[in-house]
Design an enzyme around this catalytic site. Structure first.
Site, PDB file in Angstrom:
ATOM      1  CE  LYS A   1      -4.474  -1.392   1.739  1.00 17.99           C
ATOM      2  NZ  LYS A   1      -4.318  -2.834   1.991  1.00 17.99           N
TER       3      LYS A   1
ATOM      4  CD  GLU B   1     -12.375   6.191   0.722  1.00 19.07           C
ATOM      5  OE1 GLU B   1     -12.597   7.404   0.617  1.00 19.07           O
ATOM      6  OE2 GLU B   1     -11.987   5.485  -0.222  1.00 19.07           O
TER       7      GLU B   1
ATOM      8  CB  SER C   1      -0.246  -8.163  -1.280  1.00 19.28           C
ATOM      9  OG  SER C   1      -1.083  -9.007  -0.507  1.00 19.28           O
TER      10      SER C   1
HETATM   11  C1  LIG Z   1      -5.149  -3.808   1.333  1.00 20.29           C
HETATM   12  C2  LIG Z   1      -4.492  -5.093   1.050  1.00 20.29           C
HETATM   13  C3  LIG Z   1      -4.870  -5.890  -0.040  1.00 20.29           C
HETATM   14  C4  LIG Z   1      -6.044  -5.587  -0.930  1.00 20.29           C
HETATM   15  O1  LIG Z   1      -5.959  -4.412  -1.660  1.00 20.29           O
HETATM   16  P1  LIG Z   1      -5.692  -4.400  -3.231  1.00 20.29           P
HETATM   17  O2  LIG Z   1      -5.958  -3.000  -3.626  1.00 20.29           O
HETATM   18  O3  LIG Z   1      -6.622  -5.378  -3.867  1.00 20.29           O
HETATM   19  O4  LIG Z   1      -4.288  -4.802  -3.423  1.00 20.29           O
HETATM   20  C5  LIG Z   1      -4.157  -7.055  -0.290  1.00 20.29           C
HETATM   21  N1  LIG Z   1      -3.135  -7.445   0.499  1.00 20.29           N
HETATM   22  C6  LIG Z   1      -2.747  -6.704   1.562  1.00 20.29           C
HETATM   23  C7  LIG Z   1      -1.614  -7.189   2.398  1.00 20.29           C
HETATM   24  C8  LIG Z   1      -3.410  -5.511   1.872  1.00 20.29           C
HETATM   25  O5  LIG Z   1      -3.017  -4.812   2.938  1.00 20.29           O
END
Ligand SMILES: *Cc1c(COP(=O)(O)O)cnc(C)c1O
Length: 404
Positions: free
Chosen positions: A96, A118, A384
């Site tokens: 993020k 938000e 992610s």
């Molecule tokens: C917020 C988040 C997501 C989902 O958000 P996307 O915009 O779909 O990437 C996925 N993995 C993690 C670790 C997150 O914090």
């Protein structure tokens, strides 16, 4: 390094449309704010000083480039060469921050002193508050009152970082209501305020802009694979999809390379037919949410339904228009994993590779079970985020496993 925009039939056209999806479906009062952003953002992003500032922070603050780790034992298990793109190792623990840094640098260039956002689970709020602290900017995060109660640690983090967390008291008091409050704020304060969206959603140009900031992920994967395997192109890229920003970043520089299979993994929750799900492409219909046309989970009257997933980050009733278009054009394939499948995948990765993934990322890993690979296939899974924030869910699962 440079942010490289590509031309692609899968990205937005001038008007912000991705095939039949996207656009800017906003109240008239917001039109000037959006027009202003659309007209300036690319010019600013393409200046040398912006690029320098962006990549300097990615390197010295976030810790980029994030490694591409060969997962040897996982590879053996699934019969393919599996690599993990380690967004979990970024400062603040997920992808993020790539986007937050980009948008806050942009806001500064636009002369804005006040950042609003938000948040649902609070992860985007924390990423925003983090970079506002770094830059010394005022930060206001709208959050549904219900979510504030459910997400106490993230609320504390945001407050510790100096952000003001404002409760949204309408409707179900969750993400949608927080979004409405943030939009209302932006309409009232167009001069000094920048509205920071956390995924590839919202009105044009946000989906395009967020995808571009996150595109560093696939840019790095290409050069890292070239070094590790002697070829830039994998056979598969897998990523979980909530709004779709980590997937957009992992797919971006492969969009035009049609030999690369792009697989998005949605959260099925308790199952796509259970009514307790967040699998938007599987269960949603075309509609407008958050200023953009895409698939939306809605009832017969077109009312948005509350999604459910064990993972707060995937618990979103829409999906970015890029992904809707990838699905409709069949350039991308969208599958889904349940809460339990994600938990199993998280435990498996931990046992085999010594990495505790975020429960969101575990959904992408769970899709490995659903694909059939050849021995020489190169598979990249976008990891992610890291799992620290999910220890409560993992502890509950551990308890169950220890009793068996
Ligand atoms: C917020 C988040 C997501 C989902 O958000 P996307 O915009 O779909 O990437 C996925 N993995 C993690 C670790 C997150 O914090």
């Amino acid at each position: 390094m440079k942010l490289k925009r590509i031309e692609s039939p899968y990205l937005a056209n001038e008007a912000g449309n991705y095939g039949e999806f996207g656009g800017a479906w906003i109240p008239e009062m917001l039109q000037p704010n959006i027009d202003n952003l659309r007209e300036c953002y690319l010019q600013i992003i393409e200046t040398e000083s912006f690029q320098k500032a962006f990549f300097h922070l990615l390197k010295t603050y976030v810790g980029r480039p994030s490694p591409l780790t060969f997962a040897g034992r996982l590879s053996e298990r699934y019969g393919a060469k599996i690599y993990l793109k380690r967004e979990d190792l970024n400062h603040t623990g997920s992808h993020k921050v790539n986007n937050t840094i980009g948008q806050i640098l942009l806001a500064k260039q636009l002369g804005k002193q006040r950042i609003i956002a938000e948040t649902g689970a609070g992860q985007h709020g924390v990423a925003t508050a983090t970079v506002c602290a770094l830059m010394g900017l005022q930060c206001i995060v709208y959050m549904g009152e219900t979510d504030i109660k459910r997400q106490a640690p993230n609320v504390a983090r945001m407050r510790m970082l100096g952000a003001e967390v404002r409760p949204a008291m309408c409707g179900n008091r969750t993400l949608k209501d927080a979004t409405n409050e943030a939009l209302r704020d932006w309409i009232s304060n167009p001069e000094d305020t920048y509205y920071l969206i956390g995924s590839v959603v919202g009105p044009h140009p946000y989906p395009e802009m967020v995808a571009l900031f996150q595109s560093v992920v696939s840019d790095e994967i290409r050069s890292q694979l070239a070094e590790a395997e002697g070829r830039e192109l994998p056979d598969y890229v897998l990523a979980c999809v909530g709004g779709g920003s980590n997937a957009a970043g992992a797919f971006y520089h492969f969009l035009n390379d049609t030999s690369v299979q792009l697989i998005g993994v949605e959260a099925a929750g308790l199952g796509v037919d259970s009514g307790e799900t967040a699998a938007t492409i599987t269960t949603g219909e075309v509609g407008v949410l958050h200023g953009s046309k895409s698939y939306v989970m809605q009832d017969h009257d077109g009312q948005v339904v509350e999604p459910y997933s064990i993972s707060a980050g995937l618990d979103y009733p829409g999906i970015g228009p890029l992904h809707a278009h990838l699905h409709a054009s069949q350039r991308g394939r969208f599958v889904h994993a349940t809460d339990q499948q994600a938990l199993d995948a998280a435990f498996l990765l931990t046992e085999l590779e010594g990495i505790i993934p975020a429960i969101e990322s575990a959904h992408a890993l769970a899709a490995l079970e659903q694909l059939r690979f050849s021995q020489n296939d190169i598979v990249v899974v976008n990891l992610s985020g890291r799992g620290d924030k999910d220890m409560e869910a993992y502890m509950a699962e551990l308890e169950i496993r220890l009793k068996k």
